[in-house]
Design an enzyme around this catalytic site. Structure first.
Site, PDB file in Angstrom:
ATOM      1  N   LEU A  69       0.834  -1.214   0.000  1.00 26.92           N
ATOM      2  CA  LEU A  69       0.000   0.000   0.000  1.00 26.92           C
ATOM      3  C   LEU A  69       0.861   1.254   0.000  1.00 26.92           C
ATOM      4  CD1 LEU A  69      -2.561  -1.028   2.785  1.00 26.92           C
ATOM      5  CD2 LEU A  69      -3.082  -0.733   0.344  1.00 26.92           C
ATOM      6  N   SER A  97       1.706  -1.687  -7.245  1.00 25.09           N
ATOM      7  CA  SER A  97       1.354  -2.890  -8.041  1.00 25.09           C
ATOM      8  C   SER A  97       0.305  -3.751  -7.316  1.00 25.09           C
ATOM      9  CB  SER A  97       2.594  -3.700  -8.418  1.00 25.09           C
ATOM     10  OG  SER A  97       3.568  -3.769  -7.410  1.00 25.09           O
TER      11      SER A  97
HETATM   12  P1  ADP Z   1       5.615   3.876   0.098  1.00 18.24           P
HETATM   13  O1  ADP Z   1       6.835   4.073  -0.753  1.00 18.24           O
HETATM   14  O2  ADP Z   1       5.300   2.423   0.345  1.00 18.24           O
HETATM   15  O3  ADP Z   1       4.441   4.657  -0.358  1.00 18.24           O
HETATM   16  P2  ADP Z   1       7.059   5.500   1.977  1.00 18.24           P
HETATM   17  O4  ADP Z   1       8.392   4.836   2.044  1.00 18.24           O
HETATM   18  O5  ADP Z   1       6.929   6.724   1.117  1.00 18.24           O
HETATM   19  O6  ADP Z   1       5.956   4.419   1.556  1.00 18.24           O
HETATM   20  O7  ADP Z   1       6.559   5.888   3.431  1.00 18.24           O
HETATM   21  C1  ADP Z   1       6.649   4.992   4.522  1.00 18.24           C
HETATM   22  C2  ADP Z   1       6.615   5.766   5.842  1.00 18.24           C
HETATM   23  O8  ADP Z   1       6.626   4.832   6.902  1.00 18.24           O
HETATM   24  C3  ADP Z   1       7.832   6.671   6.005  1.00 18.24           C
HETATM   25  O9  ADP Z   1       7.432   7.883   6.609  1.00 18.24           O
HETATM   26  C4  ADP Z   1       8.714   5.869   6.966  1.00 18.24           C
HETATM   27  O10 ADP Z   1       9.548   6.681   7.735  1.00 18.24           O
HETATM   28  C5  ADP Z   1       7.675   5.167   7.827  1.00 18.24           C
HETATM   29  N1  ADP Z   1       8.146   3.916   8.454  1.00 18.24           N
HETATM   30  C6  ADP Z   1       7.960   3.621   9.765  1.00 18.24           C
HETATM   31  N2  ADP Z   1       8.515   2.414  10.078  1.00 18.24           N
HETATM   32  C7  ADP Z   1       9.074   1.949   8.938  1.00 18.24           C
HETATM   33  C8  ADP Z   1       9.801   0.755   8.626  1.00 18.24           C
HETATM   34  N3  ADP Z   1      10.057  -0.192   9.532  1.00 18.24           N
HETATM   35  N4  ADP Z   1      10.219   0.571   7.335  1.00 18.24           N
HETATM   36  C9  ADP Z   1       9.942   1.515   6.402  1.00 18.24           C
HETATM   37  N5  ADP Z   1       9.274   2.662   6.634  1.00 18.24           N
HETATM   38  C10 ADP Z   1       8.834   2.897   7.891  1.00 18.24           C
END
Ligand code: ADP
Length: 185
Positions: free
Chosen positions: A23, A96
């Site tokens: 997601l 995806s």
């Molecule tokens: P996506 O690319 O799946 O849309 P993002 O990487 O842009 O998601 O955002 C994920 C968010 O979740 C970020 O703000 C990140 O700091 C936070 N987060 C919290 N815990 C984790 C973790 N264990 N691994 C990755 N992201 C994390």
């Protein structure tokens, strides 16, 4: 024309696609960036392909209808394949959302070069994080077809790896992928 084996020999590494699905807000980009940094520091050549960037450039003429989502993935997978054929570890960060779409990517890239990683965080967690304010917009009806709200996300049936980002730290998530690559490659 030079072939893949000659390029892999030059680089001293093997091409591979790390395909991250999940997601919006699950952590694909965050893990992808950290993974790329880790591999780079280890002397591995990488390329990160990220949904937002690709949709601003290569695929800026595509929307979110079923046909456009499929065309989006087709072009991304063909692009990833070009990098893999240069021996590059290619990190793909794309929602995806359906098995059909992920299968299109796998088929184009080839099963032996395709590592599917399910970046798993509950809808509730992603919505609470709401990194880009998109969930709020979707709830207000300003984005229709937003995955998880107006459009379904199908849980991967048989991913090579699953990373639950509300249970493991970023470093642990990255390590899981690195360990897998080390064994596979
Ligand atoms: P996506 O690319 O799946 O849309 P993002 O990487 O842009 O998601 O955002 C994920 C968010 O979740 C970020 O703000 C990140 O700091 C936070 N987060 C919290 N815990 C984790 C973790 N264990 N691994 C990755 N992201 C994390």
């Amino acid at each position: 024309m030079l072939n893949r084996i000659e390029k892999e020999k030059l680089l001293g590494q093997k091409g591979l696609v790390i395909w991250m699905t999940g997601l919006s807000g699950a952590g694909k980009t965050t893990i992808g960036v950290a993974l790329e940094n880790h591999l780079h520091n280890d002397g591995v050549l990488t390329q990160l392909l990220d949904g937002d960037i690709i949709r601003e450039g290569l695929n800026n003429n595509l929307g979110f209808s079923d046909d456009d989502r499929k065309e989006n993935i087709r072009r991304i997978a063909e692009t990833a394949k070009l990098f893999v054929n240069c021996g590059i570890i290619t990190i793909c960060c794309f929602v995806s959302p359906t098995n059909e779409i992920r299968n299109i990517a796998k088929k184009i890239i080839g099963e032996k070069d395709f590592i599917e990683v399910y970046i798993n965080a509950s809808l509730e967690t992603c919505e609470k994080r709401d990194v880009k304010g998109l969930y709020a917009k979707a709830r207000r009806g300003e984005i229709k077809d937003f995955t998880g709200i107006g459009s379904p996300y199908e849980i991967p049936l048989n991913p090579h790896l699953e990373i639950k980002t509300n249970e493991v730290t970023l470093e642990e998530g990255v390590k899981k992928i690195i360990d897998y690559i080390s064994k596979h490659n």
